[in-house]
Design a protein around this motif. Structure first.
Motif, PDB file in Angstrom:
ATOM      1  N   ALA A 255       0.861  -1.199   0.000  1.00 38.69           N
ATOM      2  CA  ALA A 255       0.000   0.000   0.000  1.00 38.69           C
ATOM      3  C   ALA A 255       0.892   1.241   0.000  1.00 38.69           C
ATOM      4  O   ALA A 255       1.185   1.800   1.049  1.00 38.69           O
ATOM      5  CB  ALA A 255      -0.906  -0.020   1.224  1.00 38.69           C
ATOM      6  N   PRO A 256       1.325   1.676  -1.187  1.00 35.05           N
ATOM      7  CA  PRO A 256       2.259   2.804  -1.233  1.00 35.05           C
ATOM      8  C   PRO A 256       1.636   4.128  -0.797  1.00 35.05           C
ATOM      9  O   PRO A 256       0.474   4.396  -1.083  1.00 35.05           O
ATOM     10  CB  PRO A 256       2.665   2.892  -2.716  1.00 35.05           C
ATOM     11  N   SER A 257       2.402   4.910  -0.097  1.00 33.26           N
ATOM     12  CA  SER A 257       2.111   6.329   0.205  1.00 33.26           C
ATOM     13  C   SER A 257       0.649   6.608   0.517  1.00 33.26           C
ATOM     14  O   SER A 257      -0.022   7.360  -0.197  1.00 33.26           O
ATOM     15  CB  SER A 257       2.575   7.212  -0.962  1.00 33.26           C
ATOM     16  N   LEU A 258       0.164   6.031   1.608  1.00 33.98           N
ATOM     17  CA  LEU A 258      -1.223   6.299   2.028  1.00 33.98           C
ATOM     18  C   LEU A 258      -1.274   7.655   2.715  1.00 33.98           C
ATOM     19  O   LEU A 258      -1.467   7.768   3.929  1.00 33.98           O
ATOM     20  CB  LEU A 258      -1.721   5.183   2.948  1.00 33.98           C
ATOM     21  N   PHE A 259      -1.086   8.670   1.908  1.00 33.42           N
ATOM     22  CA  PHE A 259      -0.974  10.052   2.367  1.00 33.42           C
ATOM     23  C   PHE A 259      -2.257  10.490   3.079  1.00 33.42           C
ATOM     24  O   PHE A 259      -2.227  11.101   4.137  1.00 33.42           O
ATOM     25  CB  PHE A 259      -0.733  10.888   1.103  1.00 33.42           C
ATOM     26  N   VAL A 260      -3.398  10.176   2.459  1.00 30.81           N
ATOM     27  CA  VAL A 260      -4.700  10.409   3.083  1.00 30.81           C
ATOM     28  C   VAL A 260      -5.225   9.059   3.536  1.00 30.81           C
ATOM     29  O   VAL A 260      -5.231   8.107   2.763  1.00 30.81           O
ATOM     30  CB  VAL A 260      -5.691  11.035   2.077  1.00 30.81           C
ATOM     31  N   LEU A 261      -5.640   8.997   4.795  1.00 31.08           N
ATOM     32  CA  LEU A 261      -6.010   7.694   5.349  1.00 31.08           C
ATOM     33  C   LEU A 261      -7.261   7.836   6.200  1.00 31.08           C
ATOM     34  O   LEU A 261      -7.318   8.675   7.093  1.00 31.08           O
ATOM     35  CB  LEU A 261      -4.843   7.208   6.228  1.00 31.08           C
ATOM     36  N   THR A 262      -8.251   7.009   5.926  1.00 34.67           N
ATOM     37  CA  THR A 262      -9.446   7.013   6.768  1.00 34.67           C
ATOM     38  C   THR A 262      -9.220   6.067   7.943  1.00 34.67           C
ATOM     39  O   THR A 262      -8.428   5.117   7.841  1.00 34.67           O
ATOM     40  CB  THR A 262     -10.676   6.514   5.986  1.00 34.67           C
ATOM     41  N   PRO A 263      -9.939   6.276   9.042  1.00 35.76           N
ATOM     42  CA  PRO A 263      -9.815   5.340  10.168  1.00 35.76           C
ATOM     43  C   PRO A 263     -10.200   3.924   9.735  1.00 35.76           C
ATOM     44  O   PRO A 263      -9.605   2.945  10.187  1.00 35.76           O
ATOM     45  CB  PRO A 263     -10.814   5.876  11.196  1.00 35.76           C
ATOM     46  N   GLU A 264     -11.181   3.814   8.814  1.00 32.31           N
ATOM     47  CA  GLU A 264     -11.632   2.480   8.373  1.00 32.31           C
ATOM     48  C   GLU A 264     -10.497   1.737   7.677  1.00 32.31           C
ATOM     49  O   GLU A 264     -10.271   0.550   7.917  1.00 32.31           O
ATOM     50  CB  GLU A 264     -12.814   2.580   7.398  1.00 32.31           C
ATOM     51  N   LEU A 265      -9.776   2.447   6.829  1.00 32.66           N
ATOM     52  CA  LEU A 265      -8.690   1.764   6.114  1.00 32.66           C
ATOM     53  C   LEU A 265      -7.560   1.411   7.076  1.00 32.66           C
ATOM     54  O   LEU A 265      -6.990   0.315   7.002  1.00 32.66           O
ATOM     55  CB  LEU A 265      -8.181   2.622   4.942  1.00 32.66           C
ATOM     56  N   ALA A 266      -7.258   2.321   7.985  1.00 32.51           N
ATOM     57  CA  ALA A 266      -6.196   2.025   8.967  1.00 32.51           C
ATOM     58  C   ALA A 266      -6.556   0.754   9.740  1.00 32.51           C
ATOM     59  O   ALA A 266      -5.723  -0.135   9.945  1.00 32.51           O
ATOM     60  CB  ALA A 266      -6.011   3.210   9.905  1.00 32.51           C
ATOM     61  N   GLN A 267      -7.813   0.667  10.118  1.00 26.02           N
ATOM     62  CA  GLN A 267      -8.275  -0.512  10.878  1.00 26.02           C
ATOM     63  C   GLN A 267      -8.223  -1.781  10.039  1.00 26.02           C
ATOM     64  O   GLN A 267      -7.825  -2.844  10.496  1.00 26.02           O
ATOM     65  CB  GLN A 267      -9.722  -0.292  11.282  1.00 26.02           C
ATOM     66  N   LYS A 268      -8.620  -1.636   8.801  1.00 27.84           N
ATOM     67  CA  LYS A 268      -8.627  -2.798   7.900  1.00 27.84           C
ATOM     68  C   LYS A 268      -7.205  -3.329   7.710  1.00 27.84           C
ATOM     69  O   LYS A 268      -6.960  -4.544   7.733  1.00 27.84           O
ATOM     70  CB  LYS A 268      -9.228  -2.391   6.554  1.00 27.84           C
ATOM     71  N   LEU A 269      -6.263  -2.431   7.559  1.00 29.13           N
ATOM     72  CA  LEU A 269      -4.879  -2.853   7.354  1.00 29.13           C
ATOM     73  C   LEU A 269      -4.326  -3.491   8.631  1.00 29.13           C
ATOM     74  O   LEU A 269      -3.595  -4.492   8.590  1.00 29.13           O
ATOM     75  CB  LEU A 269      -4.014  -1.660   6.933  1.00 29.13           C
TER      76      LEU A 269
END
Ligand code: GLA
Length: 706
Positions: free
Chosen positions: A497-511
């Motif tokens: 997952a390159p350069s997740l410059f903008v990140l939602t809490p949902e994606l952070a949790q999913k990862l």
């Protein structure tokens, strides 16, 4: 930006990288029905769709053309996507006789059609009657008539006229057995229009999203420079301002709005077609890495994805024949944009690309066949060459079709014909198969948009990063799935997952859940920097990913003056663009910087969790060997066996299904090559049993099965 009005697919990719433009992935993608283009097009016996883009309104004679097409194995045409003026010569008077005539002849030669709705090119009479259909540039000036894609997609006169022609087409062809589907518009994606209708539409979009001005002001941080809005009409578009700057949060929402508005425009047409003419498949011709539109969102409205593939245009940095991974990545992104459903190529480069003002590269004729097989290897169930014959008229007189203006059966025709014959032999083998991968590359439309808004660093190119990791995986003989923030990750062992410059809490949790469940996650520099509103985090970087990566970033160097190097396992690699100076917490150091005041600090780390692993690559190493070495270790750790060693210029890709695996070996070079696949296979094209290693003459294609 203005150029996006007129230029073709791959050109637009480059422009969108150069200029601040749009993207987003919000609404969860519907799960694909599992249906394949084969089924959706309802093709007799699962025949691979093999076609040409054809313009009977301007060329012919159709009976001679259809005969030559049939002789070349062509069973499909796309037509009419720019023929509005011909189908509706005066307001409300429709004339399909010429198209009926062409269809009759084509159908008699076994050729079926997808018809394009012609909204990309409104007729002169329409724009003369309603001049405000023309889009307005950011200085408040409307474009003048000419070119194409020149409309304001919120203009009521335009929308009414589009509904009219789409309804008339649907009514006229709803029971026509020779029309098997629709392509809506042509390469949606621009222009940005700054007139009062679009302004009001953006304000409405904001109102729907946020509900209150307080919420907008809070989300965008309008306290900065005192930009607080106290009434909805005050909200501007990101148009011309002094110094050309805008609030990055507003700009990110504008990108999302534009993508959503494009989707709404498509859905308006799709609804008419589905209501009046059910049973015909609906698609749109997209543009691979082009990012004005979040395709993962748009494509939930389609029946299958189609896209336009021009690998030989050299202004797209990864799309020359030396760099076939560029086209491969675009294929895989297109497949991933509808949950890995197989797709088709609606415009496959069939000759030298050239417009009034630029040229691509001419390719050896054999290479056009290799490109077309590459599409199939990556999950295309249909390939349609752009175009049957080079136009005698207009801006594309130098954009070669399969035939040139003189219709001489040239070498390209010979190649197309060769492949047409081969595909009938492959249909059984390929039906029901698709690419399968254990590795995913995650594309975040939000992050891509945010990087366009704040270009930040010289040399930064989000797509380049995708390409570096993707290219290495392909060099190791592996398929790659491209996924989006809303995708299900459970099928993968590795997610990059390159350069997740903008990140939602949902994606952070999913990862985090993916890694905690035993997955291997690879993160790279500039991750976890902004929240979903493009507002900086106040946590130590990489923000919501810091614990997961087991690192802290207290300092970074945006490529100030020097060449940097990193050292991994005693080997030096050049690095560029950005240097996150990593302080490992629970993570171990895999590579260190070699220069500047932070020499010896960590550049690449690995955080071993109970089950999974999280890698963080704090920079952009500028050497393929780095990626090959890092990923070889990661693959080993994840229990993934790479493919056979591949010579430079040779690609391997596989499709699987019904307990069958099909291996494609593609030689893009003018030299003899060989690949040690390890065992004997049946070569589905030649009928021979392969020797070890498999020999690949120049531009050879091998399709191997057991
Ligand atoms: C795009 C368009 C086509 C044509 C080609 C070549 O992909 O969809 O209509 O213009 O580019 O320029």
């Amino acid at each position: 930006m203005r150029l996006r009005l007129v230029l073709p697919a791959t050109f637009l990719i480059t422009l969108s990288i150069l200029s601040p433009v749009v993207i987003a992935a919000r609404a969860p993608a519907q799960n694909s029905s599992g249906a394949k283009p084969f089924d959706l097009i309802g093709w007799n016996g699962g025949q691979i769709v093999y076609g040409v883009d054809y313009y009977p309104e301007a060329e012919g004679p159709v009976d001679k053309d259809a005969g030559m097409m049939q002789a070349a194995g062509i069973n499909f045409v796309r037509m009419a996507e720019f023929a509005w003026a011909k189908m509706e010569p005066t307001e409300g008077h429709y004339d399909f006789a010429w198209l009926d005539g062409a269809l009759k002849v084509l159908n008699a030669h076994g050729i079926k059609a997808v018809l394009g709705t012609p909204s990309a090119s409104p007729p002169a009479w329409l724009m003369a009657k309603y001049p405000d259909i023309a889009a307005m540039d950011e200085n408040g000036v409307r474009y003048r008539y000419g070119s194409r894609r020149n409309y304001c997609m919120n203009n009521p006169h335009f929308l009414a006229a589009v509904r009219g022609i789409v309804t008339a087409m649907a009514e006229h062809y709803k029971n026509h057995p020779g029309v098997i589907g629709w392509q809506i518009d042509n390469e949606l994606g621009g222009p940005d229009c700054y007139d009062s209708l679009c302004l009001a539409a953006f304000q409405k979009w904001c109102r729907t999203k946020y509900g209150s001005l307080d919420a907008v002001n809070k989300a965008w941080g309008t306290v900065f420079w005192g930009h607080t809005y106290s009434a909805w009409p005050q909200i501007p578009l990101p148009w011309n301002t002094l110094y050309g700057v805008h609030n990055p949060s507003l700009e990110l929402d504008y990108h999302r709005y534009f993508s959503d508005a494009s989707r709404d425009f498509l859905v308006m047409q799709a609804d008419i077609l589905r209501r009046i003419a059910p049973g015909k498949a609906i698609t749109h011709n997209e543009m691979g890495l082009f990012d004005n539109i979040d395709y993962s969102h748009l494509n939930t409205a389609l029946d299958f994805v189609a896209w336009d593939n021009y690998p030989m245009i050299d202004f797209s940095s990864h799309a020359t024949y030396e760099n076939y991974e560029g086209a491969g990545l675009a294929h895989d992104l297109m497949r991933g944009s509808r949950s890995q459903q197989n797709f088709m190529v609606m415009e496959q480069e069939g000759g030298l690309p050239g417009w009034n003002t630029f040229w691509g590269h001419q390719a050896p004729p054999e290479l056009y066949r290799v490109w077309a097989y590459q599409a199939i290897a990556h999950g295309a169930d249909g390939v349609c060459y752009f175009r049957w014959r080079t136009s005698r008229y207009g801006t594309e007189q130098y954009w070669q079709g399969v035939l040139d203006q003189d219709s001489y059966p040239n070498a390209r025709y010979g190649i197309v014909k060769q492949m047409g014959g081969e595909l009938t032999r492959l249909k059984q083998i390929l039906q029901g198969t698709r690419p399968v991968s254990q590795v995913a590359l995650l594309v975040s439309p939000d992050a891509r948009w945010a990087f366009h808004i704040q270009t930040l660093v010289k040399g930064f190119d989000y797509n380049e990063q995708l390409h570096r990791y993707y290219g290495s995986l392909r060099r190791q003989g592996l398929n790659v799935d491209v996924v989006f923030p809303q995708s299900d990750l459970s099928a993968y062992k590795i997610v990059i997952a390159p350069s997740l410059f903008v990140l939602t809490p949902e994606l952070a949790q999913k990862l985090a859940a993916f890694a905690a469940g035993g997955g291997t996650l690879v993160l790279t520099y500039r991750s976890g920097v902004k929240d979903e509103h493009n507002v900086f985090t106040d946590e130590t970087l990489p923000g919501p990913l810091a614990r997961l990566a087991g690192i802290a970033i207290h300092d970074y160097d945006p490529q100030t003056s020097q060449d940097q190097e990193i050292v991994m396992n005693g080997r030096h690699y050049p690095a560029k663009v950005w240097f996150d100076i990593l302080t490992p917490g629970t993570a171990e150091t895999l590579a260190t910087y070699d220069k500047e005041y932070y020499a010896g600090s960590a550049a690449v780390t690995r955080n071993q969790l109970d089950k999974g692993n999280v890698y963080y690559v704090g920079t952009e190493p500028d050497a393929p060997e780095f990626y090959d070495s890092l990923l070889a270790g990661i693959l080993r750790g994840a229990g993934i066996t790479p493919g056979p060693p591949l010579p430079e210029g040779v690609e391997m890709a596989t499709r699987e299904g019904d307990a069958r695996k099909v291996i494609f070996l593609l030689n893009y070079t003018a030299s003899n090559q060989a690949v040690p696949v390890g065992e004997a296979y049946h070569d589905a094209l030649s009928g021979a049993v392969t020797a070890e290693p498999v020999e690949l003459p120049p531009y050879a294609v091998r399709v191997l099965v057991k």
